[in-house]
Design an enzyme around this catalytic site. Structure first.
Site, PDB file in Angstrom:
ATOM      1  N   GLU A  41       0.849  -1.183   0.000  1.00  0.00           N
ATOM      2  CA  GLU A  41       0.000   0.000   0.000  1.00  0.00           C
ATOM      3  C   GLU A  41       0.896   1.248   0.000  1.00  0.00           C
ATOM      4  O   GLU A  41       1.864   1.282   0.755  1.00  0.00           O
ATOM      5  CB  GLU A  41      -0.911   0.037   1.224  1.00  0.00           C
ATOM      6  CG  GLU A  41      -1.928   1.153   1.124  1.00  0.00           C
ATOM      7  CD  GLU A  41      -2.896   1.204   2.321  1.00  0.00           C
ATOM      8  OE1 GLU A  41      -2.769   0.395   3.258  1.00  0.00           O
ATOM      9  OE2 GLU A  41      -3.768   2.069   2.293  1.00  0.00           O
ATOM     10  N   GLU A  60      -2.212  -3.897   7.010  1.00  0.00           N
ATOM     11  CA  GLU A  60      -3.256  -4.914   7.179  1.00  0.00           C
ATOM     12  C   GLU A  60      -3.286  -5.996   6.108  1.00  0.00           C
ATOM     13  O   GLU A  60      -4.355  -6.567   5.858  1.00  0.00           O
ATOM     14  CB  GLU A  60      -4.611  -4.204   7.210  1.00  0.00           C
ATOM     15  CG  GLU A  60      -5.076  -3.597   5.862  1.00  0.00           C
ATOM     16  CD  GLU A  60      -4.738  -2.127   5.659  1.00  0.00           C
ATOM     17  OE1 GLU A  60      -3.761  -1.662   6.281  1.00  0.00           O
ATOM     18  OE2 GLU A  60      -5.428  -1.461   4.873  1.00  0.00           O
ATOM     19  N   ASN A  61      -2.170  -6.333   5.453  1.00  0.00           N
ATOM     20  CA  ASN A  61      -2.155  -7.377   4.420  1.00  0.00           C
ATOM     21  C   ASN A  61      -3.001  -8.581   4.852  1.00  0.00           C
ATOM     22  O   ASN A  61      -2.927  -9.022   5.987  1.00  0.00           O
ATOM     23  CB  ASN A  61      -0.724  -7.854   4.189  1.00  0.00           C
ATOM     24  CG  ASN A  61       0.250  -6.714   4.152  1.00  0.00           C
ATOM     25  OD1 ASN A  61       0.164  -5.868   3.284  1.00  0.00           O
ATOM     26  ND2 ASN A  61       1.152  -6.660   5.118  1.00  0.00           N
ATOM     27  N   GLU A  90      -5.356  -2.826  12.643  1.00  0.00           N
ATOM     28  CA  GLU A  90      -5.010  -3.640  11.463  1.00  0.00           C
ATOM     29  C   GLU A  90      -5.904  -4.873  11.393  1.00  0.00           C
ATOM     30  O   GLU A  90      -6.343  -5.278  10.319  1.00  0.00           O
ATOM     31  CB  GLU A  90      -3.530  -4.038  11.472  1.00  0.00           C
ATOM     32  CG  GLU A  90      -2.550  -2.873  11.606  1.00  0.00           C
ATOM     33  CD  GLU A  90      -2.769  -1.715  10.642  1.00  0.00           C
ATOM     34  OE1 GLU A  90      -3.379  -1.917   9.575  1.00  0.00           O
ATOM     35  OE2 GLU A  90      -2.343  -0.584  10.976  1.00  0.00           O
ATOM     36  N   HIS A 116      -9.290  -4.031   9.955  1.00  0.00           N
ATOM     37  CA  HIS A 116      -9.296  -3.847   8.503  1.00  0.00           C
ATOM     38  C   HIS A 116      -9.712  -5.129   7.781  1.00  0.00           C
ATOM     39  O   HIS A 116     -10.099  -5.066   6.608  1.00  0.00           O
ATOM     40  CB  HIS A 116      -7.901  -3.458   8.003  1.00  0.00           C
ATOM     41  CG  HIS A 116      -7.634  -1.981   7.958  1.00  0.00           C
ATOM     42  ND1 HIS A 116      -8.524  -1.065   7.442  1.00  0.00           N
ATOM     43  CD2 HIS A 116      -6.542  -1.258   8.333  1.00  0.00           C
ATOM     44  CE1 HIS A 116      -7.990   0.156   7.512  1.00  0.00           C
ATOM     45  NE2 HIS A 116      -6.793   0.068   8.053  1.00  0.00           N
TER      46      HIS A 116
HETATM   47  N1  BES Z   1      -3.132   0.858   5.814  1.00  0.00           N
HETATM   48  C1  BES Z   1      -2.394   1.550   6.798  1.00  0.00           C
HETATM   49  C2  BES Z   1      -0.918   1.487   6.577  1.00  0.00           C
HETATM   50  C3  BES Z   1      -0.406   2.307   5.433  1.00  0.00           C
HETATM   51  C4  BES Z   1      -0.478   3.667   5.483  1.00  0.00           C
HETATM   52  C5  BES Z   1       0.168   1.756   4.327  1.00  0.00           C
HETATM   53  C6  BES Z   1       0.012   4.422   4.430  1.00  0.00           C
HETATM   54  C7  BES Z   1       0.630   2.508   3.298  1.00  0.00           C
HETATM   55  C8  BES Z   1       0.573   3.840   3.333  1.00  0.00           C
HETATM   56  C9  BES Z   1      -2.672   1.015   8.182  1.00  0.00           C
HETATM   57  O1  BES Z   1      -3.890   0.396   8.342  1.00  0.00           O
HETATM   58  C10 BES Z   1      -2.681   2.180   9.098  1.00  0.00           C
HETATM   59  O2  BES Z   1      -3.567   2.962   9.018  1.00  0.00           O
HETATM   60  N2  BES Z   1      -1.681   2.297   9.943  1.00  0.00           N
HETATM   61  C11 BES Z   1      -1.492   3.424  10.812  1.00  0.00           C
HETATM   62  C12 BES Z   1      -1.757   3.091  12.246  1.00  0.00           C
HETATM   63  C13 BES Z   1      -3.209   3.112  12.593  1.00  0.00           C
HETATM   64  C14 BES Z   1      -3.439   2.678  14.009  1.00  0.00           C
HETATM   65  C15 BES Z   1      -3.843   4.455  12.400  1.00  0.00           C
HETATM   66  C16 BES Z   1      -0.051   3.815  10.640  1.00  0.00           C
HETATM   67  O3  BES Z   1       0.702   3.053  10.053  1.00  0.00           O
HETATM   68  O4  BES Z   1       0.316   4.897  11.099  1.00  0.00           O
HETATM   69 ZN    ZN Z   2      -5.503   1.650   8.621  1.00  0.00          ZN
END
Ligand code: BES
Ligand code: ZN
Length: 882
Positions: free
Chosen positions: A128, A272-273, A306, A309
């Site tokens: 992602e 979240e793969n 995660e 998701h």
């Molecule tokens: N899908 C995101 C991770 C992500 C973000 C991948 C941007 C690629 C680009 C993941 O679910 C996410 O949101 N992670 C957050 C933490 C969450 C608790 C808000 C993060 O990585 O900061």
């Molecule tokens: Zn997220």
């Protein structure tokens, strides 16, 4: 296009469905440190909803194409075109076909940490938003869903553990070699951004989880060798998340296995793969000796996020990246609710709102403002923002407030049922709530489209003779980049009228509106709400629980706010009343400081803080929050323009000193009363006691007395857990310059082998509000523990300096801005995403006073002029400069 022409932005309005669909993907990945080979077999067919007769256009990035066949036949060189960003089959047969593409990539040279890379020798992936194209040529967009089968092969020595999405199918030795393989199959169609694989030498912990319908799931958490004892809390959080999602949203897990892998080099927090979440190890590893209470809370929240998701993001994904809030805002809302249920709901709400005001409000007020659903972007990586996440979650919360618990659940049930397996849009989501509740959400949808924080001004008037009470409400929304005209929003304003006895009066609205649930529906630019049978003058408690993410202005007196601080049945507003008084004092005191004058701390504020401190009926975690003086960033946001960070710092320090002096005996007594009882436990109640005790320690030390600093020193030396140890170290580092160096050295000596703890040490030093901080940060970049290649190290040192040390980042001589700009320029060549995120620290530069504003602008221009600046950084710098 000329050499340095910028590609045009991607626009929501230009969306077209994919021309080609992919039913199945077979990947054969042969891991090698510098030349990993990927053979992708794609079963494709023309999309009946796409454009007829289309070429096949596959995205690619830094790939080396080795071979290409169509239905097993090598393609003639004239049949396709390869560019740095795409592989195009010019005139493919318009029928179902199979492409086989062989690419080679170098994971060891992948410093962007997107695609296939290595972290401490472990092979891992991050796809992602657009990383899959760095593994193979593919339509890298979230609306192309396929069923994946992945064969992973590696040297058994180098990578004894091989993990993929879905369920394990088979594994074994590659005959006659030192290599082995594993095959994974994921039965759920998914977009390629959810693809992942891992190969490495890892230890693991395992547990079983039995789902609501009795299916057994094998859970695994994989960590660097020797760190399994630190994964227990994450496993516990995972099991609790799985149960909670069944109970609260009816969402059950859908594979035989669920794995989490912790890696040391990761651009984000976690990913979240499908069936194979990959985490920044900072959000997995915890022990009482190395993690603070805040770390434990973050781990719990991110593991949950995660995991959640799996339904909101994976089973139902996004049609395009404009819909990012569909999965992120909703999933943040879900993780917030999980933490609220697991811990204290009011305290969780207070900390969520602080985060929103501290990060999202400034974003909404500056040049990077954008709607929760943006309508154009140059670089999607720059839209994983506080607005998409935190404001996106607030919008979901408002839906719940508007529809009530049952109406909200009905809408969610319909969404999960109607769109399972889809790549959906915000419109799809809202339609489920509208349909399930028979309501029209057209105006509500403006929350997704209009950027900026609405201003809501409320004044109340009691008519003694008529025994009625009137609230006049005015809403406005200032212009933001690209949006000069705004429409009125739907603002669910939760309120109460608090009587002289401190109890809520019954709400009898004139217009039969849904005020029974205590929620006023503000939909017009100006509106009045009249309540009948109000026999005594009430104190209005407005926007209870922060029911709408707005900036509220009232004409309430300090006396009324103090009354709410003591009596409001809504804990959020009880907290907020004192904060409002403190903030308005700090704004005035800052103005005074700039004029060389000083304002005494208001007695009323000190009295209110004292009363909160001594109220034994309150939750200690709540008291800790209520005692905290608004941050320098809070004050800067409230001032809004011509900001002088030094004056703010001076005003805040002076206030803390005064509070310290006035409340010293009470603070000392509470400190003593909350001494640790028994061994460390990370649960919310124990953490709350520590938070209160540490807040007392900090406020006492703000007085700077010998006694208070000796207490901090003793606290540091006596601590048996990281929360107390690090908190005391922070107090010493900020308040006791004479004890600082020895304490920092002792801490480093003790934890030097532990990168995550060293990060705390780096971050703390970067936050010291003294001119020497700059040289200290510069010096630390040369420290053996520091590495420009590791995002956690960079964020700890440079990110903390830029984000959490306003007086030094915004030094009047511009040296702070230069330090961060230099770091960004340097990092950008290696890891553009990391560089762009650091650069976003300049987001409020326009609100600075002229001298600092000029130096921030010069620093931004210097970054802009760097030859070969990445699209990530140039997007941020371009929008920042406007
Ligand atoms: N899908 C995101 C991770 C992500 C973000 C991948 C941007 C690629 C680009 C993941 O679910 C996410 O949101 N992670 C957050 C933490 C969450 C608790 C808000 C993060 O990585 O900061
Ligand atoms: Zn997220």
């Amino acid at each position: 296009m000329s050499r340095d022409a910028v590609p045009p932005p991607v626009r929501l309005g230009d969306y077209l469905p994919p021309d080609w669909l992919i039913d199945t993907v077979h990947l054969d990945v042969r891991l090698h440190p510098t030349a990993s080979r990927i053979i992708a077999r794609l079963a494709m067919r023309p999309n009946p909803e796409g454009r007829e007769g289309s070429p096949i256009v596959l995205d690619g990035d830094e790939l080396s194409l080795k071979s290409l066949t169509l239905d097993g036949v090598p393609l003639a060189g004239t049949a396709y075109v390869v560019t740095p960003t795409a592989l195009t089959l010019l005139a493919p047969p318009q029928r179902a076909l199979t492409l086989e593409i062989e690419t080679v990539v170098n994971p060891s040279a992948n410093t962007k940490l997107m695609g296939l890379y290595r972290s401490s020798g472990t092979y891992c992936t991050q796809c992602e938003a657009e990383g899959f194209r760095r593994i193979t040529y593919f339509p890298d967009r979230p609306d192309v869903l396929a069923v994946y089968t992945t064969r992973i092969e590696a040297e058994r020595e180098e990578a004894p553990v091989l993990l993929g999405n879905g369920n394990p199918v088979e594994s074994g030795a590659v005959e006659g070699t030192s290599r082995h393989y594993a095959v994974w199959h994921d039965p759920w169609p998914k977009p390629c951004y959810l693809f992942a694989l891992v190969g490495g030498r890892l230890d693991r912990i395992t547990e079983d989880f039995v789902t609501a319908t009795g299916k057994k799931v094998a859970l695994g958490i994989y960590v660097e060798p020797g760190k399994t004892e630190r994964a227990g809390y994450a496993m516990d959080a995972l099991k609790r998340s799985m149960r909670w999602d069944e109970e609260v949203f009816g969402c059950e897990y859908d594979l035989d296995v669920f794995n989490i892998v912790a890696v040391a080099d990761f651009n984000m927090g976690a990913m979240e793969n499908k069936g194979l979440n990959i985490f920044n190890d900072k959000y997995v590893l915890a022990s009482p000796q190395t993690a603070t209470d805040a770390d434990y809370a973050n781990i719990e929240a991110i593991i949950a996020h995660e995991y959640f998701h799996n339904w909101t993001g994976n089973r139902i994904t996004c049609r395009d990246w404009f819909q990012l809030c569909l999965k992120e805002g909703l999933t943040v809302f879900r993780d917030q609710e999980f933490s609220a249920d697991a811990r204290s709901r009011p305290v969780k709400r207070i900390s969520d709102v602080r985060l929103l005001k501290g990060h999202q409000f400034p974003e909404d007020a500056g040049p990077l403002a954008h709607p929760v659903r943006p309508d154009s972007y140059r670089e999607i990586n720059n839209f994983y923002t506080a607005t998409v996440y935190e404001k996106g979650a607030e919008v979901v919360r408002m839906l719940k407030t508007l529809l009530g618990d049952e109406g909200f659940r009905a809408g969610m049930d319909l969404y999960l049922d109607r769109h399972d397996g889809d790549a959906a849009t915000v419109e799809d989501f809202l339609a489920c709530f509208a349909d399930a509740n028979g309501v029209d959400l057209t105006q509500f949808a403006l929350w997704y489209a209009q950027s900026g924080t609405p201003q809501v001004t409320v004044s109340g008037c009691w008519d003694e003779a008529g025994r009625s009470y009137t609230l006049d409400v005015v809403q406005t929304l200032a212009p933001t980049p690209g949006q000069s005209e705004k429409l009125p929003m739907v603002i669910p304003l939760a309120i109460g009228l608090v009587g002289p006895d401190g109890a809520d009066m019954p709400l009898t609205p004139d217009d039969g509106s849904n005020a029974e649930r205590g929620v006023l529906l503000v939909t017009q630019p100006r509106q009045s709400f009249v309540f009948r049978d109000i026999a005594q003058r009430p104190v209005p408690s407005l926007n209870r629980g922060f029911s709408a993410p707005v900036k509220l202005t009232t004409d309430m007196s300090t006396a009324d706010l103090l009354f709410l601080a003591r009596h409001d049945s809504d804990p959020f507003n009880r907290f907020d009343a004192t904060q409002t008084i403190a903030l308005s004092h700090l704004v005035q005191a800052t103005a005074a400081a700039r004029a060389g004058a000083a304002l005494p701390a208001p007695d009323a504020l000190v009295a209110a803080l004292g009363a909160t401190l001594e109220d034994g009926t309150l939750d200690p975690a709540f008291v800790a929050q209520a005692l905290s003086i608004p941050s320098e960033t809070d004050v800067a946001r409230e001032i809004g323009e011509d900001v002088d960070p030094d004056a703010i710092h001076h005003a805040r320090t002076t206030l803390r000193q005064a509070v310290s002096g006035a409340l010293a005996p009470a603070l000392a007594a509470i400190y003593a009363r909350h001494a640790p009882a028994g061994i460390y436990s990370p649960d919310a109640a124990s953490a709350g006691r520590r938070a209160l005790r540490n807040t007392c320690l900090d406020l006492l030390a703000a007085g700077g007395t010998e006694e208070s600093l000796a207490r901090a020193q003793a606290h540091f030396e006596g601590a048996d857990n990281m929360t107390d140890c690090f908190f005391a170290l922070s107090v010493l580092a900020h308040a006791a310059p004479q004890a600082r160096e020895a304490a920092l050295a002792a801490f480093h000596e003790r934890f030097r082998e532990d990168p995550l703890v060293v990060d705390k040490w780096l971050a703390l030093q970067a936050q010291i509000a003294e001119p020497q901080a700059l040289e200290r940060v510069r010096g630390l970049t040369q420290h053996p523990a520091f590495a420009w290649s590791n995002p956690n190290r960079v964020r700890a040192l440079i990110g903390s300096f830029a984000g959490l040390n306003p007086t030094q980042f915004h030094r009047i001589d511009g040296a702070g801005h230069d330090l961060v700009a230099d770091a960004v320029i340097d990092i950008d060549g290696r890891n553009p995403q990391l560089a762009a995120r650091l650069l976003a620290a300049f987001k409020s530069w326009r609100s600075l006073e002229p001298v600092r504003r000029a130096s921030a602008e010069a620093a931004l221009r210097r970054v802009a002029e760097k030859p070969g600046l990445s699209p990530d950084a140039s997007d941020i710098v371009g929008r920042s400069l406007g």
